[in-house]
Structures are given as structure tokens and as C-alpha cells.
Design an enzyme around this catalytic site. Structure first.
Site, PDB file in Angstrom:
ATOM      1  N   ALA A  10       0.851  -1.197   0.000  1.00  0.00           N
ATOM      2  CA  ALA A  10       0.000   0.000   0.000  1.00  0.00           C
ATOM      3  C   ALA A  10       0.882   1.240   0.000  1.00  0.00           C
ATOM      4  CB  ALA A  10      -0.901   0.009   1.235  1.00  0.00           C
ATOM      5  N   TYR A  48       8.200  11.413  -3.115  1.00  0.00           N
ATOM      6  CA  TYR A  48       7.869   9.980  -3.204  1.00  0.00           C
ATOM      7  C   TYR A  48       9.101   9.130  -2.897  1.00  0.00           C
ATOM      8  CZ  TYR A  48       6.825   5.445  -5.321  1.00  0.00           C
ATOM      9  OH  TYR A  48       6.674   4.100  -5.538  1.00  0.00           O
TER      10      TYR A  48
HETATM   11  P1  NAD Z   1      -1.677   1.125  -6.827  1.00  0.00           P
HETATM   12  O1  NAD Z   1      -2.111   2.523  -6.565  1.00  0.00           O
HETATM   13  O2  NAD Z   1      -2.409   0.355  -7.861  1.00  0.00           O
HETATM   14  O3  NAD Z   1      -1.704   0.281  -5.474  1.00  0.00           O
HETATM   15  C1  NAD Z   1      -1.569   0.842  -4.195  1.00  0.00           C
HETATM   16  C2  NAD Z   1      -2.703   0.307  -3.329  1.00  0.00           C
HETATM   17  O4  NAD Z   1      -2.544   0.842  -2.002  1.00  0.00           O
HETATM   18  C3  NAD Z   1      -4.088   0.733  -3.822  1.00  0.00           C
HETATM   19  O5  NAD Z   1      -4.938  -0.387  -3.847  1.00  0.00           O
HETATM   20  C4  NAD Z   1      -4.555   1.781  -2.804  1.00  0.00           C
HETATM   21  O6  NAD Z   1      -5.952   1.793  -2.673  1.00  0.00           O
HETATM   22  C5  NAD Z   1      -3.824   1.311  -1.552  1.00  0.00           C
HETATM   23  N1  NAD Z   1      -3.548   2.373  -0.575  1.00  0.00           N
HETATM   24  C6  NAD Z   1      -2.965   3.584  -0.798  1.00  0.00           C
HETATM   25  N2  NAD Z   1      -2.885   4.282   0.355  1.00  0.00           N
HETATM   26  C7  NAD Z   1      -3.412   3.491   1.327  1.00  0.00           C
HETATM   27  C8  NAD Z   1      -3.624   3.647   2.723  1.00  0.00           C
HETATM   28  N3  NAD Z   1      -3.295   4.767   3.368  1.00  0.00           N
HETATM   29  N4  NAD Z   1      -4.206   2.651   3.414  1.00  0.00           N
HETATM   30  C9  NAD Z   1      -4.578   1.497   2.787  1.00  0.00           C
HETATM   31  N5  NAD Z   1      -4.403   1.295   1.464  1.00  0.00           N
HETATM   32  C10 NAD Z   1      -3.829   2.272   0.745  1.00  0.00           C
HETATM   33  O7  NAD Z   1      -0.123   1.198  -7.145  1.00  0.00           O
HETATM   34  P2  NAD Z   1       0.897   0.070  -7.626  1.00  0.00           P
HETATM   35  O8  NAD Z   1       1.538   0.582  -8.839  1.00  0.00           O
HETATM   36  O9  NAD Z   1       0.259  -1.267  -7.635  1.00  0.00           O
HETATM   37  O10 NAD Z   1       1.973   0.134  -6.461  1.00  0.00           O
HETATM   38  C11 NAD Z   1       2.054  -0.864  -5.441  1.00  0.00           C
HETATM   39  C12 NAD Z   1       3.305  -0.609  -4.611  1.00  0.00           C
HETATM   40  O11 NAD Z   1       4.460  -0.745  -5.429  1.00  0.00           O
HETATM   41  C13 NAD Z   1       3.368   0.796  -4.020  1.00  0.00           C
HETATM   42  O12 NAD Z   1       3.979   0.713  -2.755  1.00  0.00           O
HETATM   43  C14 NAD Z   1       4.275   1.543  -4.980  1.00  0.00           C
HETATM   44  O13 NAD Z   1       4.899   2.637  -4.367  1.00  0.00           O
HETATM   45  C15 NAD Z   1       5.248   0.441  -5.345  1.00  0.00           C
HETATM   46  N6  NAD Z   1       5.934   0.649  -6.623  1.00  0.00           N
HETATM   47  C16 NAD Z   1       5.206   0.696  -7.782  1.00  0.00           C
HETATM   48  C17 NAD Z   1       5.873   0.869  -8.990  1.00  0.00           C
HETATM   49  C18 NAD Z   1       5.129   0.928 -10.308  1.00  0.00           C
HETATM   50  O14 NAD Z   1       5.758   1.199 -11.329  1.00  0.00           O
HETATM   51  N7  NAD Z   1       3.826   0.677 -10.362  1.00  0.00           N
HETATM   52  C19 NAD Z   1       7.271   1.002  -9.013  1.00  0.00           C
HETATM   53  C20 NAD Z   1       7.969   0.963  -7.815  1.00  0.00           C
HETATM   54  C21 NAD Z   1       7.288   0.760  -6.621  1.00  0.00           C
END
Ligand code: NAD
Length: 320
Positions: free
Chosen positions: A79, A147
Site C-alpha cells: 500500500a 515519493y
Molecule cells: P496502486 O495505486 O495500484 O496500489 C496501491 C494500493 O494501495 C491501492 O490499492 C490503494 O488503494 C492502496 N492504498 C494507498 N494508500 C493506502 C492507505 N493509506 N491505506 C490502505 N491502502 C492504501 O499502485 P501500484 O503501482 O500497484 O503500487 C504498489 C506498490 O508498489 C506501491 O507501494 C508503490 O509505491 C510500489 N511501486 C510501484 C511501482 C510501479 O511502477 N507501479 C514502481 C515501484 C514501486
């Protein structure tokens, strides 16, 4: 095994839930998500079979959700608010949802007697790379976005919790992850813009930003591979880059999307947002991670960055 996936209704988290259910035959997966960007639709098939339980809760606030971590074998903390772009405009969002939420998850683990964690960190912790491909161990950690700072702060909290309370943790620094169900990022943005206006595409920055992309199927396979093979034997915290061998420019991504959408001539309009051609303040213009440490564990990506982009475009357009 009983797993907790925070953010499990989101893009990467929901694919991770699929793998935990299908590949690892999980007994139970508890998803804790506030549904700010995630959707129950992403995991409803597992909710229907009773293997996955969704708890709607905001991790930036202490609360009842903490009890759901008790008895978990592993917590996957995914999350976060992943939008680098908004962090210069509203820094508080990343502080609350990324840093405070990570602290609360660690506290819930400590109080609930859970001692294994996999954390979704990011290439942005390196900031401007002084070495490309960027290695985990000797490269400075100097994020240039709030971030990136929020992810680095989370990493440091995890390191200290591990030292003080004996947690085992894997910190996975992902490159750009793309694929079906993605809801943000350059590919989603370009497709939406081209659906609205098929003859003109506004590109943030000068289009030469060059980054590495990994398809979510590869990202989640790497995650499961490391969890199964490395988490138990890790002494304290271990850090892995999870990315690809190659990289593509933003303009090349636009070309692939235009081709896959079957569009004719599209005028690219480059919007200058910073003096040096970045997409937005805090955007790292060049990103390619050194993945030799990951590969030394016996795993390698199946799709190149370019192939991952093409497959994602097809998936998002409903062609794959
Ligand atoms: P996403 O937004 O689809 O998923 C994040 C999830 O966290 C969502 O379902 C959202 O509803 C939930 N969330 C956010 N804040 C919250 C809170 N306060 N309490 C409870 N739930 C909460 O994004 P993603 O791309 O699937 O990213 C998932 C993880 O991977 C994140 O930690 C992101 O930083 C990390 N990440 C993603 C990428 C990418 O390219 N997508 C790259 C590096 C790291």
C-alpha cells in the site's frame, strides 16, 4: 500459510494476490486496502472462493485493521500512493500514505508478533543515478522526489525495526512496473489522451526520458521467487533491485501506443515542465537498475522493456 497484502486491491498487489493463491496455494490472504486507487474488482474472484478477505482500512491511521496482521506468516507491504508526479504538489499525501502507513504496519507487526516482511520500494530512492545500471550496494541514496524520500524513509524504518526486533525483511526496489490493471503512469496517460484526441498527443518533458520497464507478471514472479528462496535465510534486511536489462524512451513508448491503437499521423506536442526536459519536478530522467544480484538468485525477466510496453498496451486496450 497466511499472508497479509497491504494495497492488495491495487495494481501490483492484486497480481501478487493471484500468485499467492494460485502458485503458493495460500490458506488465507488478508488484503488491507483503503481502496483509494485499488478496486475490490481486482480480487473479487478470490473473495468469492473464500481464500481472500478484504479489510477496508486506512493504514495511515491506527485501528482495528492491526489485529488482522496477528498470526500472519508474511506481510507484503504494497500500500502506498505511487504517483511520483503529485508529490511535489502535495507532499503530505506521500508522508501519510507511505511513511506513516509503513510505520503503522511495522508497529502492528511488532505488536502482533509477525516478523517477516516484503516491502515494495522503488528505483526512486537512488535519485539521479551516478552509475548506470544502478547497483543496490554502493550507490548513494539521494532521492529527488518526496515519493522517493518516502520510500527511503520507509526502508530506514524497516532496517531499524529489523535490528531492534529481529524482523526478516526483503526490500524490493522496483523499476517501472506495467501491465493489465495498471491505473497510472505514462502508458495509461497516453492511451487516455489518444482516446480523447487521436491526432495529437501531449508529452510531458522532452520525450528523451529513458527508463526501464518490467511487466507485472515478471515483477510478481521475481517477488515470489525471492520470498520463497531468500526471505527465510536473510539475516535482517536484504535489498534487491527488481527491473529489466534494457530501457526505452518516452517517445518510443508513444510510438508503440500509436502503432497498437492503429492511429494515423499523431502530432507529438512536448510540454516543457522543467528546464532540463523532465516530465515533472522530481522526475528521474534516466533509470536503469543493475539486476545482477537478482539474477544471481536464478531468476531473470522474460519480457524486455519494449515487449513489456507492447504487451501492456495490448492488455489495456483489451487486445490481449
Ligand atoms: P496502486 O495505486 O495500484 O496500489 C496501491 C494500493 O494501495 C491501492 O490499492 C490503494 O488503494 C492502496 N492504498 C494507498 N494508500 C493506502 C492507505 N493509506 N491505506 C490502505 N491502502 C492504501 O499502485 P501500484 O503501482 O500497484 O503500487 C504498489 C506498490 O508498489 C506501491 O507501494 C508503490 O509505491 C510500489 N511501486 C510501484 C511501482 C510501479 O511502477 N507501479 C514502481 C515501484 C514501486
Amino acid at each position: 500459510m497466511r499472508y497479509v497484502v497491504t494495497g492488495g486491491a491495487g495494481f501490483i498487489g492484486s497480481h501478487l494476490v493471484d500468485y499467492l493463491v494460485y502458485r503458493l496455494k495460500a490458506d488465507e490472504v488478508v488484503v488491507v486496502d483503503n481502496l483509494s486507487s485499488g478496486s475490490p474488482r481486482n480480487i473479487e474472484k478470490h473473495i468469492d472462493t473464500g481464500v481472500v478477505r478484504l479489510i477496508k482500512a486506512d493504514l495511515s491511521k491506527r485501528g482495528e485493521w492491526e489485529k488482522s496482521l496477528k498470526g500472519a506468516d508474511i506481510v507484503f507491504h504494497y500500500a502506498a500512493n505511487p504517483e511520483v508526479r503529485i508529490s511535489s504538489v502535495e507532499p503530505g499525501i506521500h508522508f501519510e500514505n507511505n511513511v506513516v502507513a509503513t510505520f503503522n504496519v511495522l508497529e502492528a507487526m511488532r505488536l502482533g508478533g509477525v516478523d517477516k516482511l516484503v516491502f515494495a520500494s522503488s528505483s526512486t530512492v537512488y535519485g539521479e543515478p551516478s552509475v548506470i545500471p544502478t547497483p543496490e550496494d554502493y550507490h548513494p541514496l539521494k532521492p529527488i522526489s518526496i515519493y522517493g524520500a518516502s520510500k527511503l524513509a520507509s526502508e530506514v524504518l524497516i532496517q531499524v525495526y529489523s535490528q531492534l526486533y529481529g524482523f526478516k525483511a526483503l526490500i524490493l526496489r522496483y523499476a517501472n512496473i506495467i501491465g493489465a490493471r495498471s491505473n497510472h503512469g505514462v502508458i495509461v496517460d497516453f492511451i487516455n489522451k489518444l482516446k480523447t484526441n487521436p491526432s495529437r498527443l501531449e508529452i510531458l518533458g522532452d520525450g528523451t526520458q529513458r527508463k526501464s520497464y518490467l511487466h507485472v507478471s515478471d515483477a510478481v514472479e521475481a517477488t515470489i521467487h525471492l520470498t520463497v528462496n531468500k526471505l527465510d535465510s536473510t539475516h535482517g534486511v536484504d535489498v534487491y533491485n527488481v527491473g529489466n536489462h534494457d530501457w526505452v524512451t518516452v517517445t518510443e513508448i508513444a510510438d508503440i501506443i500509436v502503432e497498437e491503437m492503429g492511429l494515423g499521423r499523431v502530432d507529438y506536442v512536448f510540454k516543457k515542465t522543467t528546464p532540463d526536459g523532465r516530465g515533472w519536478p522530481g522526475d528521474v530522467k534516466l533509470m536503469l537498475l543493475d539486476i545482477r544480484k537478482l539474477e544471481s538468485t536464478g531468476w531473470k525477466p522474460r519480457l524486455s522493456s519494449r515487449d513489456a510496453v507492447r504487451r501492456t498496451v495490448r492488455e489495456l486496450l483489451g487486445k490481449a
